[in-house]
Design a protein around this motif. Structure first.
Motif, short mmCIF file in Angstrom:
data_model
loop_
_atom_site.label_atom_id
_atom_site.label_comp_id
_atom_site.label_asym_id
_atom_site.label_seq_id
_atom_site.Cartn_x
_atom_site.Cartn_y
_atom_site.Cartn_z
N ASN A 106 0.77 -1.05 -0.04
CA ASN A 106 -0.05 0.02 0.00
C ASN A 106 0.66 1.22 -0.06
O ASN A 106 1.54 1.47 0.99
N ASP A 107 0.68 1.95 -1.04
CA ASP A 107 1.83 3.23 -1.01
C ASP A 107 0.80 4.30 -0.66
O ASP A 107 1.57 5.36 -0.55
N SER A 108 -0.21 4.30 -0.36
CA SER A 108 -0.92 5.20 0.12
C SER A 108 -0.85 5.41 1.62
O SER A 108 -0.59 4.69 2.26
N CYS A 109 -0.95 6.78 2.02
CA CYS A 109 -0.76 7.09 3.43
C CYS A 109 -1.70 8.15 3.97
O CYS A 109 -2.25 9.01 2.88
N ASP A 110 -1.87 8.28 5.05
CA ASP A 110 -2.89 9.39 5.44
C ASP A 110 -2.30 10.73 5.38
O ASP A 110 -1.03 10.76 5.43
N GLU A 111 -3.02 11.98 5.46
CA GLU A 111 -2.31 13.22 5.46
C GLU A 111 -1.46 13.76 6.45
O GLU A 111 -0.13 14.07 6.36
N HIS A 112 -1.90 12.91 7.49
CA HIS A 112 -0.90 13.10 8.87
C HIS A 112 0.40 12.82 8.66
O HIS A 112 1.56 13.06 8.83
N ASP A 113 0.50 11.29 8.22
CA ASP A 113 1.71 10.57 8.18
C ASP A 113 2.67 11.29 6.87
O ASP A 113 3.80 11.50 7.00
N HIS A 114 1.85 11.74 5.72
CA HIS A 114 2.43 12.57 4.71
C HIS A 114 3.21 13.84 5.34
O HIS A 114 4.37 14.20 4.97
N ASP A 115 2.35 14.39 6.08
CA ASP A 115 3.04 15.78 6.60
C ASP A 115 4.13 15.48 7.32
O ASP A 115 5.19 16.35 7.41
N GLN A 116 3.94 14.68 8.45
CA GLN A 116 5.05 14.20 9.50
C GLN A 116 6.48 13.72 8.55
O GLN A 116 7.56 14.08 8.80
N GLU A 117 6.13 12.97 7.60
CA GLU A 117 7.06 12.34 6.65
C GLU A 117 7.92 13.73 5.75
O GLU A 117 8.94 13.67 5.86
N GLU A 118 7.20 14.59 5.53
CA GLU A 118 7.63 15.65 4.71
C GLU A 118 8.61 16.71 5.83
O GLU A 118 9.65 16.95 5.18
N SER A 119 7.92 16.70 6.69
CA SER A 119 8.67 17.51 7.87
C SER A 119 10.01 16.76 8.28
O SER A 119 10.87 17.51 8.31
N THR A 120 10.00 15.50 8.46
CA THR A 120 11.27 15.00 8.83
C THR A 120 12.14 15.00 7.62
O THR A 120 13.49 15.12 7.88
N MET A 121 11.92 14.74 6.25
CA MET A 121 12.68 14.83 5.32
C MET A 121 13.38 16.25 5.00
O MET A 121 14.58 16.25 4.82
N THR A 122 12.48 17.23 5.34
CA THR A 122 13.01 18.67 5.21
C THR A 122 13.84 18.77 6.27
O THR A 122 15.03 19.36 6.20
N LYS A 123 13.91 18.46 7.37
CA LYS A 123 14.81 18.56 8.54
C LYS A 123 16.07 17.57 8.28
O LYS A 123 17.22 18.43 8.34
N ILE A 124 15.91 16.57 7.47
CA ILE A 124 17.00 15.85 7.27
C ILE A 124 17.95 16.54 6.17
O ILE A 124 19.06 16.42 6.18
N GLN A 125 17.09 16.80 5.39
CA GLN A 125 18.09 17.51 4.02
C GLN A 125 18.53 18.85 4.73
O GLN A 125 19.75 19.36 4.24
N ALA A 126 17.91 19.66 5.58
CA ALA A 126 18.49 20.85 6.06
C ALA A 126 19.73 20.63 6.89
O ALA A 126 20.70 21.23 6.67
N LEU A 127 19.67 19.52 7.45
CA LEU A 127 20.94 18.87 8.38
C LEU A 127 22.08 18.60 7.22
O LEU A 127 23.03 18.62 7.58
N HIS A 128 21.82 17.96 6.48
CA HIS A 128 22.74 17.49 5.28
C HIS A 128 23.46 18.57 4.58
O HIS A 128 24.46 18.52 4.64
#
Length: 141
Positions: A106-128
């Motif tokens: 299942n590739d679909s995820c709910d909006e909260h998971d997607h937002d949380q994932e985007e936030s985490t990825m943004t933080k990781i990219q900023a740290l990188h």
């Protein structure tokens, strides 16, 4: 006449023995039938429990595969080519596992998971990027 009487008695005895044997066989058959019914009920109960367990395990695997897929999707957003290759390899492997276990990923995820994932990825990219800038600053010193 005595001989006929003797033969009649033997026939009666034989018939009685036959009736006893037949009754014993019928009892044994009834007991075996009851035992088979008990085993069938037990097998159905165990089979049902096993099917429920198997479904719960497949559900857990589907969730894990979905999370791995999401992780791979997130990794593919990194600018690093090696991370993108790792992401592609992970997505391929998850697909192979899903085929092997006959599980739909299942590739679909709910909006909260997607937002949380985007936030985490943004933080990781900023740290990188910050690490890269610090390394460049260290090299100039």
């Amino acid at each position: 006449l005595k001989e006929m009487r003797s033969m009649e008695q033997k026939l009666e005895t034989s018939n009685q023995n036959h009736a006893k044997e037949r009754a014993a066989l019928m009892d044994a058959l009834t007991q075996q039938s009851n035992y088979i019914e008990t085993l069938e009920k037990d097998l159905k109960r165990k089979s049902s429990a096993f099917d429920e367990f198997q479904m719960s395990q497949k559900s857990a695997l589907a969730k894990i595969f979905s999370q791995l897929n999401k992780f791979a999707d997130g990794c593919s957003k990194f600018p690093s080519a090696s991370v993108k290759k790792m992401s592609d390899a992970l997505k391929y492997q998850v697909g192979e596992w899903a085929k092997a276990f006959k599980i739909s990923v299942n590739d679909s995820c709910d909006e909260h998971d997607h937002d949380q994932e985007e936030s985490t990825m943004t933080k990781i990219q900023a740290l990188h990027l910050e690490i890269r800038e610090l390394r460049q600053a260290n090299q100039t010193l």
